[in-house]
Design a protein around this motif. Structure first.
Motif, PDB file in Angstrom:
ATOM      1  N   SER A  16       0.815  -1.214   0.000  1.00  0.00           N
ATOM      2  CA  SER A  16       0.000   0.000   0.000  1.00  0.00           C
ATOM      3  C   SER A  16       0.852   1.268   0.000  1.00  0.00           C
ATOM      4  O   SER A  16       0.328   2.367  -0.178  1.00  0.00           O
ATOM      5  CB  SER A  16      -0.925   0.018   1.223  1.00  0.00           C
ATOM      6  OG  SER A  16      -0.176   0.138   2.426  1.00  0.00           O
ATOM      7  N   LEU A  17       2.159   1.123   0.192  1.00  0.00           N
ATOM      8  CA  LEU A  17       3.044   2.279   0.297  1.00  0.00           C
ATOM      9  C   LEU A  17       3.518   2.766  -1.068  1.00  0.00           C
ATOM     10  O   LEU A  17       3.697   1.987  -1.996  1.00  0.00           O
ATOM     11  CB  LEU A  17       4.268   1.940   1.147  1.00  0.00           C
ATOM     12  CG  LEU A  17       4.029   1.478   2.583  1.00  0.00           C
ATOM     13  CD1 LEU A  17       5.359   1.338   3.300  1.00  0.00           C
ATOM     14  CD2 LEU A  17       3.110   2.411   3.331  1.00  0.00           C
ATOM     15  N   LYS A  18       3.741   4.074  -1.155  1.00  0.00           N
ATOM     16  CA  LYS A  18       4.342   4.671  -2.345  1.00  0.00           C
ATOM     17  C   LYS A  18       5.844   4.383  -2.335  1.00  0.00           C
ATOM     18  O   LYS A  18       6.415   4.011  -1.301  1.00  0.00           O
ATOM     19  CB  LYS A  18       4.098   6.183  -2.360  1.00  0.00           C
ATOM     20  CG  LYS A  18       2.636   6.579  -2.410  1.00  0.00           C
ATOM     21  CD  LYS A  18       2.498   8.095  -2.341  1.00  0.00           C
ATOM     22  CE  LYS A  18       1.035   8.533  -2.368  1.00  0.00           C
ATOM     23  NZ  LYS A  18       0.897   9.998  -2.224  1.00  0.00           N
ATOM     24  N   ASP A  19       6.492   4.635  -3.489  1.00  0.00           N
ATOM     25  CA  ASP A  19       7.938   4.368  -3.588  1.00  0.00           C
ATOM     26  C   ASP A  19       8.726   5.130  -2.529  1.00  0.00           C
ATOM     27  O   ASP A  19       9.623   4.571  -1.887  1.00  0.00           O
ATOM     28  CB  ASP A  19       8.450   4.750  -4.977  1.00  0.00           C
ATOM     29  CG  ASP A  19       7.972   3.802  -6.058  1.00  0.00           C
ATOM     30  OD1 ASP A  19       7.379   2.768  -5.716  1.00  0.00           O
ATOM     31  OD2 ASP A  19       8.191   4.101  -7.252  1.00  0.00           O
ATOM     32  N   GLU A  20       8.399   6.415  -2.352  1.00  0.00           N
ATOM     33  CA  GLU A  20       9.161   7.228  -1.392  1.00  0.00           C
ATOM     34  C   GLU A  20       8.932   6.760   0.044  1.00  0.00           C
ATOM     35  O   GLU A  20       9.816   6.884   0.900  1.00  0.00           O
ATOM     36  CB  GLU A  20       8.813   8.712  -1.523  1.00  0.00           C
ATOM     37  CG  GLU A  20       7.364   9.066  -1.292  1.00  0.00           C
ATOM     38  CD  GLU A  20       6.586   9.129  -2.586  1.00  0.00           C
ATOM     39  OE1 GLU A  20       5.574   9.840  -2.614  1.00  0.00           O
ATOM     40  OE2 GLU A  20       7.008   8.478  -3.569  1.00  0.00           O
ATOM     41  N   GLU A  21       7.763   6.184   0.316  1.00  0.00           N
ATOM     42  CA  GLU A  21       7.491   5.674   1.662  1.00  0.00           C
ATOM     43  C   GLU A  21       8.257   4.381   1.915  1.00  0.00           C
ATOM     44  O   GLU A  21       8.768   4.163   3.020  1.00  0.00           O
ATOM     45  CB  GLU A  21       5.988   5.473   1.840  1.00  0.00           C
ATOM     46  CG  GLU A  21       5.211   6.781   1.840  1.00  0.00           C
ATOM     47  CD  GLU A  21       3.708   6.590   1.792  1.00  0.00           C
ATOM     48  OE1 GLU A  21       2.990   7.437   2.336  1.00  0.00           O
ATOM     49  OE2 GLU A  21       3.255   5.586   1.190  1.00  0.00           O
ATOM     50  N   LEU A  22       8.336   3.527   0.907  1.00  0.00           N
ATOM     51  CA  LEU A  22       9.146   2.310   1.040  1.00  0.00           C
ATOM     52  C   LEU A  22      10.608   2.670   1.300  1.00  0.00           C
ATOM     53  O   LEU A  22      11.281   2.061   2.141  1.00  0.00           O
ATOM     54  CB  LEU A  22       9.035   1.468  -0.233  1.00  0.00           C
ATOM     55  CG  LEU A  22       7.691   0.792  -0.501  1.00  0.00           C
ATOM     56  CD1 LEU A  22       7.665   0.229  -1.920  1.00  0.00           C
ATOM     57  CD2 LEU A  22       7.439  -0.320   0.513  1.00  0.00           C
ATOM     58  N   LEU A  23      11.076   3.671   0.564  1.00  0.00           N
ATOM     59  CA  LEU A  23      12.463   4.114   0.728  1.00  0.00           C
ATOM     60  C   LEU A  23      12.681   4.701   2.117  1.00  0.00           C
ATOM     61  O   LEU A  23      13.732   4.487   2.736  1.00  0.00           O
ATOM     62  CB  LEU A  23      12.790   5.141  -0.353  1.00  0.00           C
ATOM     63  CG  LEU A  23      14.261   5.476  -0.594  1.00  0.00           C
ATOM     64  CD1 LEU A  23      15.087   4.226  -0.837  1.00  0.00           C
ATOM     65  CD2 LEU A  23      14.390   6.429  -1.782  1.00  0.00           C
ATOM     66  N   ALA A  24      11.685   5.415   2.620  1.00  0.00           N
ATOM     67  CA  ALA A  24      11.787   5.996   3.957  1.00  0.00           C
ATOM     68  C   ALA A  24      11.906   4.916   5.021  1.00  0.00           C
ATOM     69  O   ALA A  24      12.653   5.064   5.999  1.00  0.00           O
ATOM     70  CB  ALA A  24      10.570   6.887   4.234  1.00  0.00           C
TER      71      ALA A  24
END
Length: 212
Positions: A16-24
């Motif tokens: 459910s996470l966006k790319d930038e959230e996964l990276l965070a």
């Protein structure tokens, strides 16, 4: 912010996470005046599909060697997971094969030719990368594909190769190779179901275009 992201993973799953959230999540922390989510957005926005080198990552303010290595390791792990994925041993359609190969080779920087081997009932026996194009390599030969088919008693095959430039158009060489392969298949009793061109988001079919 990180607490909210973790709560979303627990409630809705990591997909459910966006790319930038996964990276965070991978980075864990930002730096003073540079929150981790902002840093992650900068990296995602300034990369070509997260195709990044160690030097490129370290050029971002707040990314050191340790953080850069974490990101590269996560990306490599994802790449290996995709490469390890295979079609289930159930009845499959050409569309399912195409969708599977988009994920498998659609983003590959080099041209790869994959063959999916099936039995009479359209159950997948195996899939293999038969060929990877390099500057000094010649084109693949039908025997490279059919040798494998005979060895595993496959009676039907689907061949596919990716176009790193994103084009869905078949070249003259693509068609000539397909016709040569079809003829060879016919001689030994194997059915060439289709030849697909794979890109990052979709695929095209030589059979649908009546080119074989």
């Amino acid at each position: 912010m990180m607490i909210n992201i973790r709560e979303r993973i627990l409630a809705y799953g990591v997909n459910s996470l966006k790319d930038e959230e996964l990276l965070a999540v991978i980075l864990g922390n930002g730096t003073q005046g540079n929150p981790v989510i902002d840093l992650s957005k900068k990296i995602v926005c300034n990369s070509n599909g997260l195709d990044l080198s160690l030097e490129q990552l370290m050029s971002f303010n707040g990314i050191g060697v340790a953080q850069a290595c974490k990101i590269l390791a996560a990306i490599e792990l994802g790449t290996r997971k995709i490469q390890a994925d295979s079609l289930s041993e159930t009845v499959v359609s050409v569309d399912e094969i195409g969708q599977h190969l988009i994920k498998k080779i659609g983003n590959a920087p080099q041209e790869k030719l994959v063959t999916v081997y099936l039995n009479n009932s359209y159950h997948v026996i195996d899939e293999k990368v038969v060929f990877i194009r390099t500057v000094d390599q010649a084109t693949v030969h039908p025997r490279d594909i059919l040798r494998e088919a005979i060895g595993m008693s496959a009676t039907q095959i689907v061949v596919a190769h990716n176009h790193p430039n994103g084009s869905l158009m078949f070249s003259k060489n693509d068609q000539e190779f397909s016709l040569r392969l079809k003829k060879c298949c016919h001689l030994i009793g194997i059915n060439l179901i289709d030849h697909l061109i794979i890109t990052k988001k979709t695929f095209s079919s030589l059979k649908t275009l009546n080119l074989i």
